[in-house]
Design an enzyme around this catalytic site. Sequence first.
Site, PDB file in Angstrom:
ATOM      1  CG  HIS A   1     -14.952   1.821  -0.758  1.00 34.51           C
ATOM      2  ND1 HIS A   1     -13.824   1.225  -0.252  1.00 34.51           N
ATOM      3  CD2 HIS A   1     -15.090   1.342  -2.019  1.00 34.51           C
ATOM      4  CE1 HIS A   1     -13.291   0.429  -1.176  1.00 34.51           C
ATOM      5  NE2 HIS A   1     -14.053   0.475  -2.261  1.00 34.51           N
TER       6      HIS A   1
ATOM      7  CE  LYS B   1      -8.119  15.172   8.829  1.00 33.13           C
ATOM      8  NZ  LYS B   1      -8.223  14.902  10.254  1.00 33.13           N
TER       9      LYS B   1
ATOM     10  NE  ARG C   1      -8.186  -9.121  -4.887  1.00 28.35           N
ATOM     11  CZ  ARG C   1      -9.289  -8.571  -4.389  1.00 28.35           C
ATOM     12  NH1 ARG C   1     -10.446  -8.677  -5.034  1.00 28.35           N
ATOM     13  NH2 ARG C   1      -9.267  -7.886  -3.267  1.00 28.35           N
TER      14      ARG C   1
ATOM     15  N   GLY D   1      -8.719  -5.611   5.915  1.00 30.87           N
ATOM     16  CA  GLY D   1      -8.959  -4.851   7.138  1.00 30.87           C
ATOM     17  C   GLY D   1      -7.939  -5.136   8.238  1.00 30.87           C
TER      18      GLY D   1
ATOM     19  CG  ASN E   1      -8.453  -4.782  -4.438  1.00 32.57           C
ATOM     20  OD1 ASN E   1      -9.558  -4.607  -3.992  1.00 32.57           O
ATOM     21  ND2 ASN E   1      -7.383  -4.798  -3.659  1.00 32.57           N
TER      22      ASN E   1
ATOM     23  CE  LYS F   1     -14.625  -2.868  -1.182  1.00 33.66           C
ATOM     24  NZ  LYS F   1     -13.786  -3.325  -2.301  1.00 33.66           N
TER      25      LYS F   1
ATOM     26  CE  LYS G   1      -4.002  -1.992   2.175  1.00 31.07           C
ATOM     27  NZ  LYS G   1      -5.304  -1.673   2.685  1.00 31.07           N
TER      28      LYS G   1
END
Length: 451
Positions: free
Chosen positions: A208, A201, A292, A165, A290, A237, A116
Site C-alpha cells: 500500500h 482482482k 482529508r 475495511g 481520501n 493501517k 469508490k
Amino acid sequence: MFKKILVANRGEVALRVMRSAREMGIKTVAVYSQADVNSRHVSEADEAVCIGPAPSNQSYLVIDNVIMAALNTGAEAIHPGYGFLAENAQFAQACADNDIVFIGPSPDAIDKMGNKGVARETASAAGVPVVPGSPGAIATVEEARDFADEVGYPVLVKASAGGGGKGMRVATDADDLKKQFTAAKTESLAAFGDDTVYLEKYLLRSRHIEIQILVDRDGKGVYLYERDCSVQRRHQKLIEEAPSVVLTPERRREMGESALQLAAAVDYEGAGTVEFLFDQDGSYYFMEMNTRIQVEHCVTEMITDRDIVAEQIRIAYGLPLSFSQEDLAIRGHAIEFRINAEDPRHDFRPSPGRITRFAIPGGYGVRVDSYLEAGADVPPFYDSLVAKLLVWGADRDEAIARAKRALDEFRVEGIATTIEFHRACMDVETFGTGEVYTDFVPTEMGDWNVK
Ligand code: ADP
C-alpha cells in the site's frame, strides 16, 4: 488570516489542528460530547462548546450542532480533522450555506471521491491506472463469478460506499465467492445504508503506497511524496513509513503526477491522499482517494519539514501554496506507530478505561501526538487510536533503532495498548530488510493470534 476556527473533532487530531492554528495566531473553538468534557482538546482550546451526549451520532456527527457552535462563537472556518464529518459532502455544503469556510475540498470533489466505484471511473478517465476490476456495480453472484473467471481468483468484493475495511471481502474460489459476495452486501447495507458492491482482482503480496498532495485554489498542486502503509491488520493501517524502500525517483515522480492528475480532474483543493496498490513488478494501481488529512500525515511532515495542517488552513483562506515542487526534498526516514487502546494479546479487543501512568518517550527524532495524560479516561465510544509515536532517522536503519528505543520507553498503564505489538514487529527480519507487503501481519505475526 482567519481570526478564529472551529475544530470539529476530538482526540489527538483535534489537538494537532489546534497546535498549528495557535502558531498561526488563530483562536480555536473545540466542540465536545459529554464524554469528553475533561478531554485535553477541550482544555487547550480558547473556547469550547458541548454538542451533545457521548454517542457520536448524537454529538460529533450532528451537522446542525457543529454549525450552530461555529455560528454562536463567530468561527469563520471549520477544520474537520479525519473521521466523523471529514468526508461528508453534506457537511461541507452546510458550511458553505452558512458562510463558514470548510477547510477541505468542495462538496462536489468529496462526493466524486467518496464513492469508490465513481472514484475508480474518474481515475480511469483521468488516465490513472486502476486495479483491474468490474466495470461497474455487480448485482448478482453469477455476474461476480463471470468477472472472477475472467481475471482469476482471488478477487475482492468491495462496497462502493465502503471505508474502514467494512464491506470488503476476499474470495478464493467460486463457492467462497457466493458466501463473500452476500456477506459484503449485508455488511455494507448495515454500515452505510447502501449494498452496492463491485469486484477487484485481489493483488497478493502487494504494497500500500499512497501519495500526499496539496492543491491551492488556483489549481497549483504539489506532491509531498509517498507513504508506505503496508503493515495492516484486517486491511487497517498499523505502521506507516516514508519514503518507501521500493520507489525509484522516476516511479515516485510518476505516482506523484498521477495523483495530481486525478486531483485536477475533480478541481481538488486542499490536502488529500491518493492511495495506490504497488505490485511486485513495479506497476501501481489507484485504489481510492481520501479527501482529508490522514492519521499518518505526520510521517510526511517529518521527511519534508512542512506543516501540512498549516498549509491546509492557508489554502482554505485563499492563499497560494507557500512552496513549489522544486522546494521540496526528502530528508531521512520516518516511521509512525498507531498506538491503539486495544489488547493485542486478546484479538485486539478494545481496551477503554482510566490511564494510571502515561510516560512518553522523548529525545532527538521522536514525536508523540496524543491527547492522553495520567488520570485521563479513554471513552469506549470512539476510535481506539490514543497516540501516535513517530520516529525520524537519517536513514531507515536509524529510524528502526530509534523506534525500538522509543517503544521500550513508552509506558502506558491502566489500559492495554498496541505498543508491545509494534515493538515485536520491529524485531521481524523482513521488516528490517523492508520486504513488507500487506500480508505482513498475518504471515509474520501469527503468534499474536492476529485474525
Ligand atoms: P478502506 O477504505 O475500507 O480502508 P481501501 O480500499 O483503502 O479500503 O483498502 C484497504 C486495504 O485493503 C489496502 O490498503 C490493501 O491492503 C487492501 N486492498 C484493497 N484493495 C485491494 C486489492 N484489489 N488487492 C489487494 N489488496 C487490496
